[in-house]
Design a protein around this motif. Structure first.
Motif, PDB file in Angstrom:
ATOM      1  N   LYS A  30      74.810  45.494  48.995  1.00 28.61           N
ATOM      2  CA  LYS A  30      75.474  46.776  49.225  1.00 28.61           C
ATOM      3  C   LYS A  30      74.583  47.751  49.989  1.00 28.61           C
ATOM      4  CE  LYS A  30      78.549  46.788  45.175  1.00 28.61           C
ATOM      5  NZ  LYS A  30      78.825  47.422  43.853  1.00 28.61           N
ATOM      6  N   THR A  31      73.293  47.478  49.981  1.00 27.13           N
ATOM      7  CA  THR A  31      72.317  48.391  50.584  1.00 27.13           C
ATOM      8  C   THR A  31      72.234  48.239  52.095  1.00 27.13           C
ATOM      9  OG1 THR A  31      71.022  48.077  48.558  1.00 27.13           O
ATOM     10  CG2 THR A  31      69.939  49.224  50.350  1.00 27.13           C
ATOM     11  N   PHE A  32      72.725  47.100  52.651  1.00 27.99           N
ATOM     12  CA  PHE A  32      72.492  46.787  54.055  1.00 27.99           C
ATOM     13  C   PHE A  32      73.775  46.515  54.823  1.00 27.99           C
ATOM     14  CE2 PHE A  32      69.035  44.994  51.435  1.00 27.99           C
ATOM     15  CZ  PHE A  32      68.065  45.937  51.770  1.00 27.99           C
ATOM     16  N   ASP A  33      73.771  46.952  56.087  1.00 23.70           N
ATOM     17  CA  ASP A  33      74.843  46.616  57.022  1.00 23.70           C
ATOM     18  C   ASP A  33      74.387  45.551  58.016  1.00 23.70           C
ATOM     19  OD1 ASP A  33      76.506  48.672  55.957  1.00 23.70           O
ATOM     20  OD2 ASP A  33      75.428  50.133  57.182  1.00 23.70           O
ATOM     21  N   THR A  34      73.084  45.498  58.254  1.00 20.43           N
ATOM     22  CA  THR A  34      72.516  44.596  59.260  1.00 20.43           C
ATOM     23  C   THR A  34      71.383  43.782  58.661  1.00 20.43           C
ATOM     24  OG1 THR A  34      73.056  46.142  61.057  1.00 20.43           O
ATOM     25  CG2 THR A  34      71.350  44.487  61.513  1.00 20.43           C
ATOM     26  N   ILE A  35      71.327  42.505  59.026  1.00 19.94           N
ATOM     27  CA  ILE A  35      70.221  41.645  58.610  1.00 19.94           C
ATOM     28  C   ILE A  35      69.599  41.051  59.863  1.00 19.94           C
ATOM     29  CG2 ILE A  35      69.484  39.693  57.203  1.00 19.94           C
ATOM     30  CD1 ILE A  35      71.979  40.049  55.503  1.00 19.94           C
ATOM     31  N   VAL A  36      68.294  41.224  59.990  1.00 22.00           N
ATOM     32  CA  VAL A  36      67.529  40.648  61.092  1.00 22.00           C
ATOM     33  C   VAL A  36      66.690  39.521  60.516  1.00 22.00           C
ATOM     34  CG1 VAL A  36      65.818  41.055  62.896  1.00 22.00           C
ATOM     35  CG2 VAL A  36      67.466  42.853  62.310  1.00 22.00           C
ATOM     36  N   TYR A  37      66.907  38.316  61.013  1.00 23.74           N
ATOM     37  CA  TYR A  37      66.225  37.134  60.496  1.00 23.74           C
ATOM     38  C   TYR A  37      65.141  36.665  61.470  1.00 23.74           C
ATOM     39  CZ  TYR A  37      70.620  36.555  57.809  1.00 23.74           C
ATOM     40  OH  TYR A  37      71.727  36.730  57.021  1.00 23.74           O
ATOM     41  N   ALA A  38      63.993  36.289  60.943  1.00 22.89           N
ATOM     42  CA  ALA A  38      63.076  35.464  61.726  1.00 22.89           C
ATOM     43  C   ALA A  38      63.687  34.062  61.798  1.00 22.89           C
ATOM     44  CB  ALA A  38      61.702  35.422  61.071  1.00 22.89           C
ATOM     45  N   ALA A  39      63.220  33.253  62.712  1.00 25.18           N
ATOM     46  CA  ALA A  39      63.824  31.929  62.928  1.00 25.18           C
ATOM     47  C   ALA A  39      63.029  30.829  62.238  1.00 25.18           C
ATOM     48  CB  ALA A  39      63.962  31.661  64.423  1.00 25.18           C
ATOM     49  N   ASP A  40      61.936  30.395  62.870  1.00 22.08           N
ATOM     50  CA  ASP A  40      61.115  29.329  62.290  1.00 22.08           C
ATOM     51  C   ASP A  40      60.556  29.766  60.939  1.00 22.08           C
ATOM     52  OD1 ASP A  40      60.703  26.989  64.272  1.00 22.08           O
ATOM     53  OD2 ASP A  40      60.493  28.759  65.537  1.00 22.08           O
ATOM     54  N   GLY A  41      60.782  28.929  59.932  1.00 24.12           N
ATOM     55  CA  GLY A  41      60.275  29.227  58.597  1.00 24.12           C
ATOM     56  C   GLY A  41      61.255  29.967  57.720  1.00 24.12           C
ATOM     57  N   VAL A  42      62.330  30.492  58.316  1.00 24.55           N
ATOM     58  CA  VAL A  42      63.373  31.194  57.554  1.00 24.55           C
ATOM     59  C   VAL A  42      64.697  30.452  57.662  1.00 24.55           C
ATOM     60  CG1 VAL A  42      64.726  33.320  57.332  1.00 24.55           C
ATOM     61  CG2 VAL A  42      62.277  33.452  57.808  1.00 24.55           C
ATOM     62  N   LEU A  43      65.120  30.175  58.906  1.00 18.64           N
ATOM     63  CA  LEU A  43      66.394  29.496  59.158  1.00 18.64           C
ATOM     64  C   LEU A  43      66.210  28.021  59.466  1.00 18.64           C
ATOM     65  CD1 LEU A  43      68.102  32.210  61.397  1.00 18.64           C
ATOM     66  CD2 LEU A  43      68.267  31.926  58.910  1.00 18.64           C
ATOM     67  N   TRP A  44      65.159  27.711  60.178  1.00 16.00           N
ATOM     68  CA  TRP A  44      64.891  26.318  60.515  1.00 16.00           C
ATOM     69  C   TRP A  44      63.394  26.080  60.580  1.00 16.00           C
ATOM     70  CZ3 TRP A  44      67.865  29.034  64.456  1.00 16.00           C
ATOM     71  CH2 TRP A  44      67.106  29.519  65.527  1.00 16.00           C
ATOM     72  N   ARG A  45      63.047  24.806  60.636  1.00 16.29           N
ATOM     73  CA  ARG A  45      61.660  24.408  60.841  1.00 16.29           C
ATOM     74  C   ARG A  45      61.639  23.424  61.994  1.00 16.29           C
ATOM     75  NH1 ARG A  45      60.360  22.668  55.958  1.00 16.29           N
ATOM     76  NH2 ARG A  45      59.599  24.706  55.288  1.00 16.29           N
ATOM     77  N   HIS A  46      61.026  23.858  63.088  1.00 19.42           N
ATOM     78  CA  HIS A  46      60.996  23.083  64.321  1.00 19.42           C
ATOM     79  C   HIS A  46      62.431  22.848  64.805  1.00 19.42           C
ATOM     80  CE1 HIS A  46      58.953  21.037  67.436  1.00 19.42           C
ATOM     81  NE2 HIS A  46      59.307  19.819  67.084  1.00 19.42           N
TER      82      HIS A  46
END
Length: 282
Positions: A30-46
């Motif tokens: 509820k606190t956020f409208d936007t999420i900024v993700y790092a890629a490698d290590g958060v969403l995928w690895r290599h």
């Protein structure tokens, strides 16, 4: 930052270790409208998506959360990165990819730069970045060019390492930049994380409101510092470079800047949120 969380949160000074449940996750989101993700290590690895990461990412999008992937990967264009993300099942558009190479190109456009460039890096850039083929010749040529104080010294990022396996990391662009800096005796302007420049245009345009934005990253000295520099809330996941032990070391550190790299929240992995995301429960 004050989160309304239940007792299933372990407090560590300025960091909270979140044990997800449906109440905690709903209150958090509820606190956020936007999420900024790092890629490698958060969403995928290599080249492989982390287990459950795509489903979690897409479920949060289904809630109406604006989503951006912000990466210091300078070896590929935003188009190539969006195709990579799409092939792994992440619902992301090309204009929602924020890369250090893209930021560097924008920096040069804003300066109306139209001269020659010497490249030490991958196909995605025209400056210094990750270069798996770094050698003494490249290092020497770069240092010679940088003797001229009018020559711009630009770096995509200063990441010292990036994960290629659960227990293995390889040297990153920061190692390449440090080598050139040591010989040239000059520091570069860094376009990627942790400098805010990589997303400053979106903040100026009002697309990203820092106080309503969550930064999810895996590296304290880049991602968490980036979140701090931008005024974002920060969540560190333990599937990449930094660990919970690193957070404890930062909390105990006497270095003045260490507190800037301490996350607001720590989560073992992004997919731990998935069972408790409201869009999955209706």
């Amino acid at each position: 930052m004050n989160f309304v969380l239940s007792r299933r949160v372990l407090r560590m000074g300025g960091c909270q270790v979140l044990e997800p449940n449906i109440y905690n996750v709903r209150q958090l989101l509820k606190t956020f409208d936007t999420i900024v993700y790092a890629a490698d290590g958060v969403l995928w690895r290599h080249d492989q998506a982390l287990t459950g990461a795509a489903d979690t990412f897409n479920a949060l999008r289904a809630m109406g959360k604006n989503s951006f992937i912000c990466t210091n990967n300078s070896e590929a264009s935003c188009r190539a990165l969006s195709k990579k993300a799409d092939s792994m099942g992440f619902l992301i558009a090309e204009n929602e990819i924020l890369s250090s190479a893209q930021a560097l190109a924008r920096y040069m456009r804003e300066r109306k730069f139209n001269r020659k460039v010497y490249i030490v890096g991958g196909q995605g850039i025209m400056a210094v970045g990750m270069d798996l083929g770094l050698n003494v010749l490249k290092l020497t040529k770069a240092s010679i060019y940088l003797r001229d104080p009018k020559t711009l010294f630009l770096a995509t990022n200063r990441d010292r390492a990036f994960p290629v396996a659960a227990d293995r990391q390889v040297p990153g662009a920061g190692v390449v930049v440090a080598a050139i800096q040591a010989v040239a005796k000059r520091a570069p302007f860094t376009c990627g994380k942790p400098t805010p420049y990589v997303c400053s245009h979106l903040i100026r345009q009002g697309v990203i409101e820092p106080e309503r934005t969550l930064l999810v990253g895996d590296t304290m000295y880049t991602d968490m510092q980036f979140g701090y520099n931008c005024g974002f809330h920060t969540l560190l996941v333990g599937t990449g470079v930094s660990s919970l032990q690193d957070v404890r070391h930062a909390l105990a550190s006497k270095q003045a800047f260490a507190y800037q790299q301490i996350p607001d929240l720590y989560l073992h992995r992004l997919s731990d949120l998935l069972p408790f995301i409201p869009s999955r429960n209706y």
